[in-house]
Motif scaffolding. Structure first.
Motif, PDB file in Angstrom:
ATOM      1  N   GLY A  26      -8.784  -2.495 -14.954  1.00  0.00           N
ATOM      2  CA  GLY A  26      -7.383  -2.730 -14.625  1.00  0.00           C
ATOM      3  C   GLY A  26      -7.215  -3.410 -13.280  1.00  0.00           C
ATOM      4  N   LEU A  27      -8.023  -3.005 -12.304  1.00  0.00           N
ATOM      5  CA  LEU A  27      -7.962  -3.649 -10.986  1.00  0.00           C
ATOM      6  C   LEU A  27      -8.366  -5.117 -11.078  1.00  0.00           C
ATOM      7  CD1 LEU A  27      -9.473  -0.897  -8.635  1.00  0.00           C
ATOM      8  CD2 LEU A  27      -7.068  -1.528  -8.920  1.00  0.00           C
ATOM      9  N   ILE A  28      -9.413  -5.385 -11.849  1.00  0.00           N
ATOM     10  CA  ILE A  28      -9.849  -6.775 -12.040  1.00  0.00           C
ATOM     11  C   ILE A  28      -8.744  -7.582 -12.717  1.00  0.00           C
ATOM     12  CG2 ILE A  28     -11.514  -8.265 -13.225  1.00  0.00           C
ATOM     13  CD1 ILE A  28     -13.559  -5.977 -12.921  1.00  0.00           C
ATOM     14  N   PRO A  35       1.691 -13.947 -12.559  1.00  0.00           N
ATOM     15  CA  PRO A  35       2.833 -13.220 -11.986  1.00  0.00           C
ATOM     16  C   PRO A  35       3.783 -12.738 -13.082  1.00  0.00           C
ATOM     17  CG  PRO A  35       2.434 -15.266 -10.789  1.00  0.00           C
ATOM     18  CD  PRO A  35       1.550 -15.298 -11.996  1.00  0.00           C
ATOM     19  N   GLY A  36       4.247 -11.527 -12.936  1.00  0.00           N
ATOM     20  CA  GLY A  36       5.151 -10.956 -13.933  1.00  0.00           C
ATOM     21  C   GLY A  36       4.449 -10.127 -14.983  1.00  0.00           C
ATOM     22  N   ILE A  37       3.114 -10.220 -15.051  1.00  0.00           N
ATOM     23  CA  ILE A  37       2.334  -9.422 -15.998  1.00  0.00           C
ATOM     24  C   ILE A  37       1.812  -8.189 -15.263  1.00  0.00           C
ATOM     25  CG2 ILE A  37       0.364  -9.361 -17.561  1.00  0.00           C
ATOM     26  CD1 ILE A  37       2.550 -11.250 -18.466  1.00  0.00           C
ATOM     27  N   ASN A  38       2.356  -7.052 -15.584  1.00  0.00           N
ATOM     28  CA  ASN A  38       1.942  -5.807 -14.942  1.00  0.00           C
ATOM     29  C   ASN A  38       0.799  -5.167 -15.727  1.00  0.00           C
ATOM     30  OD1 ASN A  38       3.997  -5.956 -12.941  1.00  0.00           O
ATOM     31  ND2 ASN A  38       5.482  -5.172 -14.418  1.00  0.00           N
ATOM     32  N   ASP A  39      -0.239  -4.782 -15.012  1.00  0.00           N
ATOM     33  CA  ASP A  39      -1.392  -4.168 -15.669  1.00  0.00           C
ATOM     34  C   ASP A  39      -1.061  -2.742 -16.104  1.00  0.00           C
ATOM     35  OD1 ASP A  39      -4.410  -4.101 -16.227  1.00  0.00           O
ATOM     36  OD2 ASP A  39      -4.095  -2.340 -14.963  1.00  0.00           O
ATOM     37  N   VAL A  40      -1.533  -2.370 -17.287  1.00  0.00           N
ATOM     38  CA  VAL A  40      -1.302  -1.017 -17.801  1.00  0.00           C
ATOM     39  C   VAL A  40      -2.574  -0.168 -17.785  1.00  0.00           C
ATOM     40  CG1 VAL A  40       0.603  -1.767 -19.264  1.00  0.00           C
ATOM     41  CG2 VAL A  40      -1.708  -1.712 -20.209  1.00  0.00           C
ATOM     42  N   LEU A  41      -3.727  -0.818 -17.625  1.00  0.00           N
ATOM     43  CA  LEU A  41      -4.983  -0.067 -17.668  1.00  0.00           C
ATOM     44  C   LEU A  41      -5.102   0.901 -16.494  1.00  0.00           C
ATOM     45  CD1 LEU A  41      -7.605  -2.745 -18.807  1.00  0.00           C
ATOM     46  CD2 LEU A  41      -6.683  -0.838 -20.128  1.00  0.00           C
ATOM     47  N   THR A  42      -4.664   0.468 -15.317  1.00  0.00           N
ATOM     48  CA  THR A  42      -4.744   1.353 -14.153  1.00  0.00           C
ATOM     49  C   THR A  42      -3.830   2.569 -14.336  1.00  0.00           C
ATOM     50  OG1 THR A  42      -3.115  -0.111 -13.099  1.00  0.00           O
ATOM     51  CG2 THR A  42      -5.414  -0.411 -12.484  1.00  0.00           C
ATOM     52  N   VAL A  43      -2.636   2.326 -14.859  1.00  0.00           N
ATOM     53  CA  VAL A  43      -1.708   3.436 -15.114  1.00  0.00           C
ATOM     54  C   VAL A  43      -2.285   4.369 -16.169  1.00  0.00           C
ATOM     55  CG1 VAL A  43       0.616   4.046 -15.886  1.00  0.00           C
ATOM     56  CG2 VAL A  43       0.269   1.998 -14.500  1.00  0.00           C
ATOM     57  N   TYR A  44      -2.840   3.773 -17.224  1.00  0.00           N
ATOM     58  CA  TYR A  44      -3.449   4.563 -18.300  1.00  0.00           C
ATOM     59  C   TYR A  44      -4.593   5.418 -17.757  1.00  0.00           C
ATOM     60  CZ  TYR A  44      -6.159   5.557 -22.525  1.00  0.00           C
ATOM     61  OH  TYR A  44      -6.864   6.185 -23.519  1.00  0.00           O
TER      62      TYR A  44
END
Length: 269
Positions: A26-28, A35-44
């Motif tokens: 997710g960090l990678i 821009p505008g694409i929020n990562d969900v893997l880190t939240v998951y």
């Protein structure tokens, strides 16, 4: 007893190692995502740490927790002021409880073995769909009659619409022709992690080729997903899992996992 404890501790260790790897992915992804694409893997991954607390609870306890989380996400959203700026801590609490409730819902459905012989539950799914549709119609009527906090309605609508889509998909898949038509999506889902990371990379590439306006964005979306569906279909003809899924599996179990499909021996008639 000691062996039992070792198995439990190993299960938790594998789970946390898997979660840690997803967090790094997710960090990678955050670094190269447009821009505008929020990562969900880190939240998951972060919320996944809290999931471990519910592994030992029985299915009904987890079901109650899930319902409470859903209620919390809706109630906190409705508590937002109708006009003016939103209250930040309510927004965070509503979003976190919403995401965590969906994760808990999937886990709890697994505990109830909902996905085993799912086509045998068509009657219950149809009844559930009917109730959901009626609820949605009533909600739309109420919204036109009185002022409803937009955030509260959006959260409630998200749960209702996703439930409707899930139920409709189960019913549609009763027909063999539908299964054939939707089979490419099955391959896309089997490589969901690979495709999730790849779509951001493709979005960067296509954004240089196609100017981003609403209609072009829609076309770009179809092209990207068509490419990924085709790629997944071809890839899974030769391999058991996607490339990122393979890396995740190897890291989780800390061993080399064979991925290439074995060719079926030719039998002369």
């Amino acid at each position: 007893m000691n062996r039992s404890k070792q198995k439990v501790s190993k299960r938790y260790f594998l789970f946390f190692r898997r979660i840690g790897f997803l967090f790094v992915l997710g960090l990678i992804h955050t670094f190269y995502a447009p821009p505008g694409i929020n990562d969900v893997l880190t939240v998951y991954a972060v919320l996944g740490l809290f999931m471990a607390m519910f592994f030992k609870l029985n299915k009904w306890s987890n079901f109650i927790v899930t319902m409470m989380l859903i209620a919390l996400s809706i109630i906190t959203a409705f508590c937002q002021p109708y006009y003016g700026e939103r209250i930040e801590w309510l927004t965070i609490l509503s979003d976190l409880s919403k995401w965590f409730s969906l994760m808990m819902l999937g886990f709890t459905m697994g505990q109830f073995k909902f996905f085993e012989n799912i086509y045998g539950k068509l009657k219950y799914v149809s009844m559930f769909l009917l109730v959901i549709i009626c609820t949605y119609v009533i909600l739309l009527f109420v919204r036109t009659s009185i002022d409803i906090t937009p955030g509260g309605f959006e959260n409630l609508e998200d749960y209702i619409v996703s439930s409707m889509m899930f139920s409709i998909l189960i019913i549609i898949l009763q027909w063999d022709r539908a299964k054939v038509l939707l089979s490419p999506i099955k391959f896309y889902g089997q490589m969901s992690l690979t495709n999730y990371l790849a779509q951001s990379a493709l979005l960067i590439v296509f954004s240089y080729i196609i100017s981003i306006v609403p209609i072009n964005s829609l076309i770009m979306c179809f092209i990207i997903h068509a490419v990924l569906i085709a790629f997944s279909t071809v890839w899974l003809k030769f391999y058991n899992m996607g490339p990122v899924e393979l890396i995740l599996r190897c890291f989780t179990y800390w061993s080399i996992v064979p991925n290439q499909k074995m060719k079926k021996p030719f039998v002369a008639s």
